[in-house]
Design an enzyme around this catalytic site. Structure first.
Site, mmCIF file in Angstrom:
data_model
loop_
_atom_site.group_PDB
_atom_site.id
_atom_site.type_symbol
_atom_site.label_atom_id
_atom_site.label_comp_id
_atom_site.label_asym_id
_atom_site.label_seq_id
_atom_site.Cartn_x
_atom_site.Cartn_y
_atom_site.Cartn_z
ATOM 1 C CB CYS A 6 -0.684 0.176 1.206
ATOM 2 S SG CYS A 6 -0.574 0.165 2.980
ATOM 3 C CB CYS B 258 0.214 1.846 -4.245
ATOM 4 S SG CYS B 258 0.650 -0.274 -4.934
ATOM 5 C CB CYS C 147 2.362 -0.839 -7.606
ATOM 6 S SG CYS C 147 1.590 -0.856 -6.007
#
Length: 136
Positions: A11, A85, A89
């Protein structure tokens, strides 16, 4: 996939959702799954209200600390679970990605985090059954 599946929870701040998910998976599958968590922009500490709601389940995350997401962590994982995220990511070919759309516990009191924790727990149990419940 290796004999011990590796799961990475990601996250933004690695202070709430991913910490809860990693702790719950490690709790339900001691030694059966390698678990990591990380954040694209790690916070300075795990959310104190998250520590509180996890301790209610007998899981201590007070000694955990937010970790910076690295490409190496992604590459070492069999399953990468993202939690809000977005584009931060990294994507590595051949990995299995799941995106869990969950409320961010940041700034919320414990009573609003418990339902998030319980939903993460449900998803973690389903994932665990899928990863280790299959004959190898």
């Amino acid at each position: 996939m290796s004999s011990t599946p590796e799961v990475l929870f990601v996250c933004v701040h690695n202070a709430g959702r991913s910490q809860m998910a990693a702790a719950l998976l490690a709790h339900h599958a001691p030694g059966a799954v390698a678990v990591r968590s990380a954040g694209s922009t790690p916070a300075s500490e795990v959310n104190p209200a998250v520590v509180e709601v996890m301790s209610e389940l007998g899981i201590d995350v007070s000694q955990q600390f937010p970790t910076k997401l690295t490409t190496g962590a992604v590459e070492a994982s069999d399953v990468v679970i993202t939690m809000g995220c977005g584009d931060a990511c990294p994507v590595s070919p051949g990995k299995r990605y799941l995106d869990w759309d969950l409320d961010d516990p940041a700034g919320k009191p414990a009573e609003q985090i418990r339902p998030i924790r319980d939903e993460i727990d449900r998803r973690v149990r389903d994932l665990l059954a899928e990863l280790v419940g299959q004959p190898s």
